[in-house]
Design an enzyme around this catalytic site. Structure first.
Site, PDB file in Angstrom:
ATOM      1  CB  SER A   1     -22.309  15.973 -38.446  1.00  0.00           C
ATOM      2  OG  SER A   1     -23.353  15.238 -39.959  1.00  0.00           O
TER       3      SER A   1
ATOM      4  CG  ASN B   1     -26.454   3.235 -37.530  1.00  0.00           C
ATOM      5  OD1 ASN B   1     -26.552   4.357 -37.560  1.00  0.00           O
ATOM      6  ND2 ASN B   1     -26.545   2.818 -36.354  1.00  0.00           N
TER       7      ASN B   1
ATOM      8  CB  THR C   1      19.894  15.583 -14.098  1.00  0.00           C
ATOM      9  OG1 THR C   1      21.054  16.529 -13.844  1.00  0.00           O
ATOM     10  CG2 THR C   1      20.806  14.539 -15.204  1.00  0.00           C
ATOM     11  CG  HIS C   2      17.414  17.711 -11.295  1.00  0.00           C
ATOM     12  ND1 HIS C   2      16.033  17.528 -10.321  1.00  0.00           N
ATOM     13  CD2 HIS C   2      18.062  16.621 -10.686  1.00  0.00           C
ATOM     14  CE1 HIS C   2      15.996  15.902  -9.649  1.00  0.00           C
ATOM     15  NE2 HIS C   2      17.609  15.602 -10.060  1.00  0.00           N
TER      16      HIS C   2
ATOM     17  CB  SER D   1       8.880  42.091 -30.008  1.00  0.00           C
ATOM     18  OG  SER D   1       8.379  43.645 -29.182  1.00  0.00           O
TER      19      SER D   1
ATOM     20  CE  LYS E   1      12.550  39.620 -26.877  1.00  0.00           C
ATOM     21  NZ  LYS E   1      10.254  39.501 -26.541  1.00  0.00           N
TER      22      LYS E   1
ATOM     23  CG  ASN F   1       9.692  37.052 -29.060  1.00  0.00           C
ATOM     24  OD1 ASN F   1      10.398  37.363 -29.111  1.00  0.00           O
ATOM     25  ND2 ASN F   1       8.317  37.855 -29.814  1.00  0.00           N
TER      26      ASN F   1
ATOM     27  CD  GLU G   1       7.525  31.700 -27.232  1.00  0.00           C
ATOM     28  OE1 GLU G   1       6.246  32.279 -27.432  1.00  0.00           O
ATOM     29  OE2 GLU G   1       8.361  32.177 -26.734  1.00  0.00           O
TER      30      GLU G   1
ATOM     31  CE1 TYR H   1     -23.309   6.915 -34.688  1.00  0.00           C
ATOM     32  CE2 TYR H   1     -25.215   6.819 -34.301  1.00  0.00           C
ATOM     33  CZ  TYR H   1     -24.446   7.620 -34.544  1.00  0.00           C
ATOM     34  OH  TYR H   1     -24.239   8.734 -35.187  1.00  0.00           O
TER      35      TYR H   1
ATOM     36  CD  GLN I   1     -23.693  14.407 -35.720  1.00  0.00           C
ATOM     37  OE1 GLN I   1     -24.509  13.697 -36.468  1.00  0.00           O
ATOM     38  NE2 GLN I   1     -24.332  15.821 -35.127  1.00  0.00           N
TER      39      GLN I   1
ATOM     40  CE  LYS J   1     -18.875  11.467 -38.431  1.00  0.00           C
ATOM     41  NZ  LYS J   1     -19.064  10.872 -37.181  1.00  0.00           N
TER      42      LYS J   1
END
Length: 437
Positions: free
Chosen positions: A22, A109, A153-154, A275, A281, A283, A288, A315, A320, A323
């Site tokens: 690890s 441990n 709303t909606h 773009s 463009k 963006n 995003e 344990y 392990q 992490k």
């Protein structure tokens, strides 16, 4: 050098060695490992298990390792199983066999458990600071742009609000997130050092001493729970997921608002991309990406929950796997908060476009109904009347407030000149949102 192997007759397979290692990711815990080990040595000296001179040599050796790693003179790597074996092996190389006494009255441990708790606690506090930066940015942006806009709303225009009030909704969300992080820190603030493998040690150690040295409020109460508890990582990953959910919602609105269809805001070039084929463009890729990385953080939480769900006490090597998921989740949410702060601090609000959206969204329709109710009309009847008024305005291509009093009276004779003051948007705000600010 391995920290185990005395009872084995055969060498570990290279395949298993690589699979078991690890170090590639838990090397991130090197500071915590040194700090925890120095506190452990201090306790061994206090308890009379190590001589004072021995403790000083070991502690100085550990401090030297940390200094060399920080200065780039010692690179963490090689055929070591984990950061713990790397540190202990290099300590022994430096100070000789005395370094072999470091692990007295300790197991890997409780060693990894205390390392992870320290790392989680320190980084959760760091994240509190990042959230406060975001909160300050939101408040500054909101205060500078107390202009009217449509509330939805909606995703349909509903009632008039202010940009400030809208943004302060996110301020409330991230304020709760900060409280959740603080609560998680409060719960995890216990030291598992001294639990050893699962049942403590026959040495007469002082767990309160190490807890105090490491800045924990107290030692854990149960040894088996102490070495196998990963609730604090699950709780923090849950907090991270909620933070990301809030940022994803905000990102979605920023993406919509920056579109040509809305034109409510202009994103800074600093947090936008272009773009490769369409030169016009711009963006909103920062927003995003935050929206997209939300799923990644959710995935870490689900992965951790799944890893822990079937484990018997105490344990198990499965742990392990905690992490990489926690590290990735922490890194992702931290980066996203910083990008969000940068994005919000540089965007521009198009207040005129917001006002236009309000004007032709019939956002004072509810207030027309309230006006009728105040004149004695039943709300259900008022609701139907205003629906007819909206249809009339749509056909005519005008806003409700642009109707004449005679036109209003066609729908109900109770309308008087005070209707215009009642449905004025500034007055609506004064009666609604502003009195709560």
């Amino acid at each position: 050098m391995k920290l185990w192997g005395g009872r084995f007759k055969q060498e570990e397979s290279k395949l298993m060695e690589d699979f078991n290692s690890s170090l590639s990711f838990d090397k991130r815990l090197y500071r915590e490992d040194v700090k925890g080990s120095i506190a452990h040595v201090s306790m061994l000296v206090k308890s009379g298990i190590l001589k004072k001179e021995e403790g000083k040599v070991i502690s100085d050796g550990l401090a030297g390792l940390l200094e060399d790693i920080e200065a780039g003179r010692l690179e963490i790597g090689g055929d070591y199983e984990d950061i713990h074996s790397f540190m202990e092996s290099n300590l022994i190389k430096r100070i000789g066999d005395l370094g072999k006494k470091l692990h007295t009255a300790r197991s890997r441990n409780d060693q990894v458990a205390v390392d992870m708790r320290m790392f989680a606690k320190d980084n959760a506090k760091m994240l509190e600071g990042e959230l406060q930066e975001l909160l300050d940015t939101i408040k500054k942006l909101a205060d500078a742009n107390n202009v009217i806009m449509p509330g939805y709303t909606h995703l349909q225009r509903a009632q008039v609000v202010t940009f400030k009030h809208h943004m302060m909704a996110y301020y409330s969300m991230f304020s709760r997130d900060k409280k959740r992080i603080a609560n998680a820190i409060e719960i995890l603030d216990e030291s598992p050092l001294g639990c050893c493998a699962l049942a403590g040690t026959t040495y007469d150690i002082d767990r309160k001493h190490t807890a105090k040295e490491l800045g924990f409020k107290k030692p854990v109460e149960n040894f088996m729970d102490g070495v196998s508890d990963r609730d604090y990582l699950l709780e923090l990953c849950s907090c991270f997921s909620i933070i990301m959910m809030h940022m994803s919602r905000l990102s979605e609105e920023l993406i919509l608002w920056s579109s040509q269809e809305f034109k409510f805001i202009n994103m800074s070039d600093e947090f936008s991309t272009g773009s490769s084929i369409m030169p016009q463009k711009k963006n909103p890729d920062a927003a995003e990406l935050i929206r997209g990385k939300t799923g990644r953080v959710y995935g870490s939480l689900i992965s951790l929950l799944t890893t822990i769900k079937g484990l018997p006490l105490a344990y198990n090597k499965d742990m392990q796997e905690d992490k990489e998921q926690f590290f990735d989740s922490l890194d992702t949410v931290t980066a996203c908060i910083r990008v969000m702060s940068g994005m919000l601090s540089t965007l521009k609000v198009n207040s005129e476009n917001m006002k236009k959206a309000v004007k032709y969204g019939f956002l004072n329709a509810t207030e027309v109904a309230d006006y009728l109710v105040n004149k004695g009309v039943a709300f259900r009847d008022a609701h139907g009347i205003v629906g007819e008024i909206v249809i009339y305005c749509e056909d005519k291509g005008c806003a409700i407030e642009e109707l004449s009093l005679d036109e209003f009276k066609r729908f109900n004779p109770v309308f008087e000149n005070d209707i215009f003051e009642f449905i004025d948007y500034d007055n609506i705000l004064k009666k609604g949102i502003k009195k709560y600010l």
